[in-house]
Scaffold this active site. Structure first.
Site, PDB file in Angstrom:
ATOM      1  N   GLY A 118       0.825  -1.199   0.000  1.00 50.68           N
ATOM      2  CA  GLY A 118       0.000   0.000   0.000  1.00 50.68           C
ATOM      3  C   GLY A 118       0.854   1.241   0.000  1.00 50.68           C
ATOM      4  O   GLY A 118       2.073   1.215   0.201  1.00 50.68           O
ATOM      5  N   GLY A 149      -0.078   8.696   2.861  1.00 47.22           N
ATOM      6  CA  GLY A 149       0.514  10.013   2.973  1.00 47.22           C
ATOM      7  C   GLY A 149       1.868  10.000   3.656  1.00 47.22           C
ATOM      8  O   GLY A 149       2.657  10.916   3.494  1.00 47.22           O
ATOM      9  N   GLY A 173       4.115   7.268   3.500  1.00 42.43           N
ATOM     10  CA  GLY A 173       5.097   6.397   2.879  1.00 42.43           C
ATOM     11  C   GLY A 173       4.474   5.160   2.268  1.00 42.43           C
ATOM     12  O   GLY A 173       3.253   5.000   2.221  1.00 42.43           O
ATOM     13  N   ASP A 181      -4.230   8.368  13.583  1.00 44.91           N
ATOM     14  CA  ASP A 181      -4.613   8.039  12.202  1.00 44.91           C
ATOM     15  C   ASP A 181      -5.394   6.735  12.155  1.00 44.91           C
ATOM     16  O   ASP A 181      -5.058   5.817  11.402  1.00 44.91           O
ATOM     17  CB  ASP A 181      -3.367   7.960  11.316  1.00 44.91           C
ATOM     18  CG  ASP A 181      -3.698   8.109   9.830  1.00 44.91           C
ATOM     19  OD1 ASP A 181      -4.796   8.641   9.512  1.00 44.91           O
ATOM     20  OD2 ASP A 181      -2.884   7.700   8.995  1.00 44.91           O
TER      21      ASP A 181
END
Length: 684
Positions: A360, A363, A365, A478
């Protein structure tokens, strides 16, 4: 004549050792190991020096381990009380020239259900366990460690201690190395890593295990042991059998670890006793000397010429490989050696960070799958870019701290690597993928309602641990479906915990808004992150999992783009079920649906103080507490855009014993929590 005497001594020694075949017990004595007769099983770097007969467990090679076991187990499966005694003399010799006399990790006397410890790690694991087996009852290990390194991971008391370990390197009891002086009537310090021989007596009577130390110059065993602990041997070894022996390891620093003599006795016979070691027959301890540097001018000239030739031929290859595997290493990172991965190792594990192995991109990395050689298992490697070295020492310290967090629903963080303008974080690979793949990709089967509720409970438990169970409050920052990972059994694991804050360390301020649209609380832009902003993001995640829709979808009609607002509108119309994921086919519990959706709305209330804590969320999800009474028209519920200050907090009373007191109306501005550190906060 000499040959006949030697043959006679060998026969006597063999008859003494043959006692282990008796069902009455196991007894042997080694005054040096030159007459081993093959009864000692060695692996790793362990070896027996002949002539002399000294047993060496480790040498001057780094990151190695050595084992020596008597190759027949002793059987204590009978109903009679269990007792055994052992006496050995060991010596831990520092490597010549070691700074401050420091050296590698120590030695341990071991009882193990198996002599195969090839999967164990060196360094602080002493060749006994690894990260997955440490603390597991299936390890079936009882050890007495003589440790010469203070490892914070295992709560070691100092770098010169003795500890008793049960299936874990966290000692159940430990003490600084010392011995009781009969003449002075007190304990005297004893330096393990001195190079001098040390007596060690270990006695087990019924359930009491005692450990006694003394320097070689002490002729008799001190009457007061250093450690005593009640140990249930049959609980550790349910099979009723155990091998006895020694284990040792080295890390980035090394030391030479020797066993000079060993006597052991286990017997159900009252008349049987431990045979004494004959100190006069023990081999001498080798003391390697630092070789003086004697370099002749001619040799220097030859080396310089050879170096120039090699550089001329391989210069291009050298420069290429140096850039390819270059890392940033500083002296302060030495203490984190076991958690440091080499870039070369990660490069090879991921196939050169091949795009086929990319799991994946976000934002902060890209994430790649890798496979460690020699049975190291699958890993996930996250590559982060940064533009400055400022705060890097704190960053690494926080990575190590994160690696020490222990919860069954947190993705284990294994270590890190540093390169110029690049950071790499290594964690365990989760074969089930992320939750968003099951919600929004057609190649994954839809999750059932029971599976979704179980995942919500898993992540709520992990987040509650970060907020209240760790030694300091950890803010995730997050939480979203792509950061919730699943194993092969579809159990939920919270990933990237704290990483958003780590990434933000390198560039942003403490109150900068960090996160993903749809999961971000209104107050983020004004007061920054707190446990309340994590609760908001979790509430959005709850609605996302239940409804099969992203918290914000710009492709939807304007009135339906914000999931929070749309779910609240369905509730207002008396049709909460209409908000559910159509792929569920109506197969769900209406009571659980109502609880999950309402709890999601309560968590996403724009008034921070009106949101429950994660402890309360866990209570609600487990149905240990009923939701408070509120409606879709309650101020702050179902609001998806920034609102004016002054909306009062909900007049809600949480009745759980762990909940906070009733919340009275107050200004939203006054209730907002300000996180005051880079990673940790004081508030809940």
């Amino acid at each position: 004549m000499a040959q006949r005497v030697h043959l006679l001594l060998s026969i006597i020694f063999f008859l003494t050792l043959i006692r282990f075949s008796s069902q009455q017990g196991l007894s042997f004595v080694y005054n040096g190991f030159d007459q081993d007769q093959g009864y000692i099983h060695l692996d790793g770097v362990a070896r027996i020096h002949n002539p002399g007969g000294i047993l060496q467990l480790t040498d001057n090679t780094t990151l190695q381990k050595g084992h020596a076991f008597f190759n027949r187990p002793f059987d204590f499966g009978s109903d009679q009380p269990i007792s055994f005694s052992t006496h050995f003399v060991c010596a831990l010799v520092p490597k010549p020239g070691a700074d401050g006399g420091g050296g590698g990790h120590g030695t341990a006397f071991v009882l193990s259900s198996s002599t195969d410890l090839t999967q164990a790690y060196p360094t602080q694991y002493l060749g006994l366990l690894n990260t997955s087996s440490n603390g597991s009852p299936t390890s079936q290990i009882l050890a007495v460690e003589l440790d010469t390194v203070e490892t914070a991971e295992f709560d070691d008391i100092d770098n010169n201690h003795v500890g008793i370990d049960e299936n874990s390197l966290h000692s159940v009891v430990s003490a600084s190395a010392s011995y009781y002086s009969e003449r002075e009537g007190r304990n005297k310090n004893l330096t393990l890593l001195s190079g001098d021989p040390i007596h060690v007596w270990i006695d087990y009577e019924d359930t009491l295990l005692s450990v006694t130390l003394a320097p070689l110059k002490i002729d008799e065993k001190p009457r007061k042991p250093l450690l005593s602990r009640n140990i249930n041997l049959t609980a550790i070894f349910p099979g009723g059998k155990a091998f006895v022996g020694f284990s040792a390891s080295t890390g980035t620093l090394v030391s030479y670890q020797y066993i000079l003599g060993w006597s052991f006795n286990f017997s159900t016979s009252i008349t049987s006793s431990l045979q004494s070691l004959d100190i006069s027959k023990l081999p001498a301890v080798p003391h390697p000397k630092k070789k003086p540097k004697k370099t002749s001018p001619l040799l220097i000239i030859l080396v310089v010429i050879l170096a120039l030739v090699v550089m001329a031929v391989l210069g291009g290859v050298f420069v290429y490989r140096r850039k390819k595997y270059a890392e940033v290493r500083e002296p302060w990172e030495k203490q984190y050696g076991p958690l440091r991965y080499s870039y070369k190792r990660l490069y090879k594990a991921t196939g050169g960070f091949n795009s086929d192995g990319r799991l994946g991109k976000g934002g902060f990395g890209e994430v790649y799958k890798g496979t460690m050689p020699n049975g190291g298992g699958d890993i996930a490697v996250k590559r982060l870019s940064h533009g400055a070295e400022q705060g890097m020492k704190q960053f690494v310290a926080e990575v190590v701290t994160m690696g020490s967090l222990q919860h069954k629903n947190l993705v284990p963080l294994l270590g890190y690597c540093r390169r110029k303008r690049e950071l790499l974080l290594v964690s365990k690979y989760m074969e089930g993928g992320s939750v968003d793949q099951y919600l929004f990709q057609d190649d994954k089967p839809p999750l059932s309602w029971s599976q979704r509720v179980a995942i919500l409970r898993d992540i709520a438990s992990a987040l509650c641990y970060l907020h209240t169970g760790a030694s300091q409050v950890v803010l995730h920052r997050d939480i979203k479906a792509s950061n919730v990972m699943l194993n092969g059994n579809l159990q939920g694991f919270l990933g990237d915990f704290g990483m958003a804050r780590f990434d933000d360390n390198l560039a942003a301020s403490a109150t900068a808004a960090v996160g993903t649209i749809g999961y971000m609380a209104v107050e983020l832009t004004s007061t920054g992150t707190s446990t309340r902003t994590d609760v908001y993001a979790f509430g959005a995640f709850m609605l996302e999992v239940a409804c099969g829709r992203r918290p914000f979808d710009p492709e939807m009609p304007i009135e339906n783009r914000h999931l929070v607002k749309w779910v609240c509108e369905c509730w207002r119309k008396g049709s909460l079920v209409d908000a559910m994921d159509a792929r569920l086919g109506g197969k769900f519990s209406l009571g659980e649906v109502e609880m999950v959706l309402k709890l999601g709305l309560l968590c996403t209330c724009v008034v921070p103080d009106s949101r429950p804590t994660m402890e309360q969320v866990v209570q609600f999800l487990n149905r240990h507490q009923e939701l408070p009474d509120f409606s879709p028209d309650t101020p702050g519920i179902g609001v998806s855009v920034p609102v004016l200050r002054g909306i009062p907090s909900l007049a809600i009373t949480y009745t759980s014993e762990i909940s906070s007191p009733s919340i009275s109306s107050s200004s939203a501005n006054n209730s907002m929590f300000i996180s005051h550190t880079i990673l940790y906060g004081d508030g809940r």
